[in-house]
Design an enzyme around this catalytic site. Structure first.
Site, PDB file in Angstrom:
ATOM      1  N   ARG A 142      29.687  25.752   2.105  1.00 42.90           N
ATOM      2  CA  ARG A 142      29.061  24.663   1.355  1.00 42.90           C
ATOM      3  C   ARG A 142      29.634  24.706  -0.053  1.00 42.90           C
ATOM      4  NH1 ARG A 142      26.120  21.150   4.851  1.00 42.90           N
ATOM      5  NH2 ARG A 142      28.321  20.718   4.828  1.00 42.90           N
ATOM      6  N   TYR A 189      10.591   3.084  29.312  1.00 40.64           N
ATOM      7  CA  TYR A 189      11.561   2.526  28.366  1.00 40.64           C
ATOM      8  C   TYR A 189      10.831   1.905  27.176  1.00 40.64           C
ATOM      9  CZ  TYR A 189      15.512  -0.002  26.437  1.00 40.64           C
ATOM     10  OH  TYR A 189      16.488  -0.455  25.591  1.00 40.64           O
ATOM     11  N   LYS A 247      15.175  19.272  11.982  1.00 36.00           N
ATOM     12  CA  LYS A 247      14.613  20.262  11.061  1.00 36.00           C
ATOM     13  C   LYS A 247      13.091  20.080  11.022  1.00 36.00           C
ATOM     14  CE  LYS A 247      18.731  20.308   8.080  1.00 36.00           C
ATOM     15  NZ  LYS A 247      19.186  21.704   8.055  1.00 36.00           N
ATOM     16  N   ASP A 265      13.853  12.023   1.488  1.00 32.52           N
ATOM     17  CA  ASP A 265      14.465  12.652   2.651  1.00 32.52           C
ATOM     18  C   ASP A 265      13.619  13.882   2.925  1.00 32.52           C
ATOM     19  OD1 ASP A 265      15.906  14.249   4.376  1.00 32.52           O
ATOM     20  OD2 ASP A 265      17.853  13.766   3.500  1.00 32.52           O
ATOM     21  N   PHE A 294      35.090  19.083   6.469  1.00 31.39           N
ATOM     22  CA  PHE A 294      34.524  20.405   6.767  1.00 31.39           C
ATOM     23  C   PHE A 294      34.144  20.559   8.239  1.00 31.39           C
ATOM     24  CE2 PHE A 294      30.129  19.022   7.098  1.00 31.39           C
ATOM     25  CZ  PHE A 294      30.111  17.878   6.322  1.00 31.39           C
ATOM     26  N   PHE A 329      23.078  14.736  -0.121  1.00 35.54           N
ATOM     27  CA  PHE A 329      23.429  15.460   1.092  1.00 35.54           C
ATOM     28  C   PHE A 329      24.660  14.755   1.669  1.00 35.54           C
ATOM     29  CE2 PHE A 329      23.298  16.547   5.608  1.00 35.54           C
ATOM     30  CZ  PHE A 329      23.435  17.916   5.455  1.00 35.54           C
ATOM     31  N   THR A 330      25.495  15.505   2.385  1.00 32.75           N
ATOM     32  CA  THR A 330      26.798  14.954   2.835  1.00 32.75           C
ATOM     33  C   THR A 330      26.644  13.637   3.601  1.00 32.75           C
ATOM     34  OG1 THR A 330      26.617  16.427   4.753  1.00 32.75           O
ATOM     35  CG2 THR A 330      28.027  17.167   2.945  1.00 32.75           C
TER      36      THR A 330
HETATM   37  N1  F0G Z   1      19.247  15.145   5.151  1.00 28.23           N
HETATM   38  C1  F0G Z   1      19.226  16.474   4.978  1.00 28.23           C
HETATM   39  C2  F0G Z   1      18.585  17.039   3.757  1.00 28.23           C
HETATM   40  C3  F0G Z   1      19.816  17.312   5.928  1.00 28.23           C
HETATM   41  O1  F0G Z   1      19.789  18.631   5.730  1.00 28.23           O
HETATM   42  C4  F0G Z   1      20.416  16.752   7.069  1.00 28.23           C
HETATM   43  C5  F0G Z   1      21.082  17.582   8.038  1.00 28.23           C
HETATM   44  C6  F0G Z   1      20.391  15.352   7.209  1.00 28.23           C
HETATM   45  C7  F0G Z   1      19.798  14.588   6.230  1.00 28.23           C
HETATM   46  C8  F0G Z   1      21.023  14.695   8.388  1.00 28.23           C
HETATM   47  O2  F0G Z   1      20.217  14.883   9.508  1.00 28.23           O
HETATM   48  O3  F0G Z   1      21.737  16.155  11.067  1.00 28.23           O
HETATM   49  O4  F0G Z   1      19.660  15.008  11.890  1.00 28.23           O
HETATM   50  O5  F0G Z   1      21.623  13.697  11.173  1.00 28.23           O
HETATM   51  N2  F0G Z   1      21.420  18.777   7.839  1.00 28.23           N
HETATM   52  C9  F0G Z   1      22.061  19.632   8.818  1.00 28.23           C
HETATM   53  C10 F0G Z   1      22.336  20.985   8.200  1.00 28.23           C
HETATM   54  C11 F0G Z   1      23.275  19.029   9.433  1.00 28.23           C
HETATM   55  O6  F0G Z   1      23.003  21.782   8.856  1.00 28.23           O
HETATM   56  O7  F0G Z   1      21.864  21.291   7.104  1.00 28.23           O
HETATM   57  P1  F0G Z   1      20.845  14.941  10.975  1.00 28.23           P
END
Ligand code: F0G
Length: 504
Positions: free
Chosen positions: A413, A105, A290, A247, A479, A157-158
């Site tokens: 997108r 832990y 990623k 990021d 989405f 990013f979203t």
């Molecule tokens: N920043 C970027 C540039 C991303 O592409 C993503 C996730 C995140 C932050 C968030 O990271 O999913 O680990 O919480 N992109 C995924 C995609 C969801 O399908 O492009 P996460």
């Protein structure tokens, strides 16, 4: 041969020429026939059986999913190009590392192995783990953003924008003119516009807590930023006394593009480039779904005061500070995955497969984002379906149509990924794209050729594709869960013509 412009408009750069001149044993093996085909530098040792349902079942499945590819079940999908998030193939060494995971832990050895690799690539004093990228965004936004703040970024990013908005802040996107051109020869379409950034510091004096650069800019088509642009952005941040945040979720592809497209970096190793990128950044966070080809995330920084504040929030929201919501097994896999990201052979596969697909589609006249970027192939739904009004969600329509004719799922997108305007009207997106992600080392060349074949058929039969309307529209990130229905019976008519042409 492809000739594209570098960040300095007056210079030209030949990508293939640059690639073949890459040093450190990094080279691209070519077919002697002259055919331009990427060569996989790995072999397949574990496979997963796929299922291609008959077309009538696919029409029924997309109907049940409200024409939203997020709502399809994975076993209803033939080639899953929704995302590369957590879906890249792992290496034998990653798998092997999971057997020696230390499930303590606190003080887990797995954590310290991950910390050591991050030290090697980013050279920051502190690393705090989090369960994925948006968890890092949550913690950083909580600590750094207050109501009325403005956060300049090359592109949002979203999840990032949602967290900044939740704290009362606003993101402003400062991209170069080329970024919104679907067809371009600019090798670094992800660059922030330096002049506009300087202006933003004048316009929003005292309201900018940090500048955010997104490596491999996701929503404009996986387009990279140059090392030179990062350096210039860092200079402006320093002059204004604010930290520069990166990021780094899509840094892997961005490192490949810096090496192959930025002449000054041709002879540097990926690790040297990564170290240099990080030396200009104050706060680096990443989604290890990623970056690291596993599942997790984390924040790396030097500032001890901010590090202390983050340290307090990790146990509250994520888990103890030596796992942050990740399993020890995943921490081991991420550590090896990040180390392998420093290997040019490993990171070449994605961009090269993407470029192959982009070139083939372009040759067939299909509207696709250029130059080929990282992350995936991006179709321009606005140019693909000009007869569908933007309010009827062109990208979502195309994405549903592609699933019907191929069993491949991409991701909308475009307008469907935007929130509505305050007056309730649709906010028509700058770019109306469908993303066909290229999870690394997952697909074979024949599978890629199959998708290309189906896209070209769809392009020739595009007038059969109609629009969509909402049948269930969530208020936040619609989405993900929103359900749509076709306007008219175009999905059935599309399937009928497809079968008539010999499809199944
Ligand atoms: N920043 C970027 C540039 C991303 O592409 C993503 C996730 C995140 C932050 C968030 O990271 O999913 O680990 O919480 N992109 C995924 C995609 C969801 O399908 O492009 P996460």
């Amino acid at each position: 041969m492809e000739t594209i412009r570098t960040s300095t408009p007056s210079r030209t750069l030949d990508i293939k020429d640059n690639l073949s001149k890459c040093s450190q044993g990094e080279r691209v093996i070519k077919l002697l026939s002259g055919e331009d085909l990427p060569l996989e530098m790995h072999k397949t040792t574990i496979v997963k059986k796929l299922n291609l349902m008959p077309i009538d079942e696919r029409v029924a499945a997309i109907g049940r999913a409200g024409s939203n590819t997020f709502l399809l079940k994975s076993n209803e999908v033939f080639l899953d190009m929704l995302t590369d998030s957590g879906t890249n193939a792992m290496s034998d060494k990653q798998q092997a590392s999971m057997f020696i995971a230390d499930d303590a832990y606190s003080g887990s050895e797995s954590f310290y192995r991950l910390e050591a690799i991050l030290q090697k690539v980013f050279r920051k004093k502190f690393f705090w783990p989090a369960h994925q990228g948006r968890a890092c965004e949550h913690i950083l936004s909580r600590l750094l953003v207050k109501p009325g703040d403005v956060i300049p970024t090359n592109y949002h990013f979203t999840t990032t924008r949602a967290h900044i908005k939740l704290q009362g802040g606003t993101m402003i996107e400062i991209f170069t003119d080329d970024a919104m051109q679907v067809k371009s020869t600019n090798p670094f379409k992800g660059n922030i516009d330096i002049g506009k950034l300087e202006q933003a510091f004048k316009d929003f004096s005292g309201k900018i807590p940090f500048v955010r650069l997104e490596a491999g800019t996701n929503l404009i088509g996986g387009q990279p930023i140059s090392l030179e642009n990062i350096r210039q952005t860092a200079e402006i941040c320093k002059a204004n006394g604010v930290p520069l945040m990166m990021d780094a979720s899509l840094l892997q592809d961005n490192l490949f593009f810096i090496k192959t497209r930025e002449a000054s970096c041709r002879d540097k190793t990926i690790l040297e480039i990564c170290n240099e990128v990080a030396s200009h950044i104050d706060i680096i966070y990443f989604s290890a779904r990623k970056f690291g080809a596993a599942r997790g995330g984390g924040i790396c920084l030097d500032d001890p005061m901010l590090a202390d504040k983050i340290k307090e929030l990790i146990p509250l929201f994520e888990g103890f500070i030596t796992y942050g919501g990740m399993s020890s097994r995943e921490m081991e896999a991420i550590a090896v995955g990040i180390d392998e990201t420093m290997d040019f052979d490993n990171i070449s596969q994605g961009p090269q497969f993407i470029k192959f697909m982009v070139d083939e589609l372009e040759n067939a006249g299909v509207p696709v984002v250029t130059p080929a970027g990282g992350l995936g192939v991006h179709l321009d739904a606005r140019a693909f379906l000009p007869h569908v009004p933007p309010e009827q969600l062109q990208a979502a329509s195309l994405s549903a149509a592609l699933y019907i004719v191929s069993g491949a799922r991409g991701m909308e997108r475009g307008t469907g990924s935007e929130d509505r305007n305050p007056d309730g009207t649709e906010c028509i997106a700058n770019l109306e794209l469908i993303r066909l992600a290229m999870p690394r080392r997952v697909f074979t060349m024949s599978q890629i050729k199959f998708v290309i074949d189906r896209i070209i058929w769809l392009w020739k039969n595009k007038e059969l594709v109609g629009g969509l309307k909402w049948r269930n529209e969530p208020k936040i990130m619609r989405f993900f869960f929103g359900e749509l229905e076709p306007i008219g019976d175009w999905q059935e008519r599309l399937a009928k013509k497809f079968k008539k042409d010999g499809g199944a």
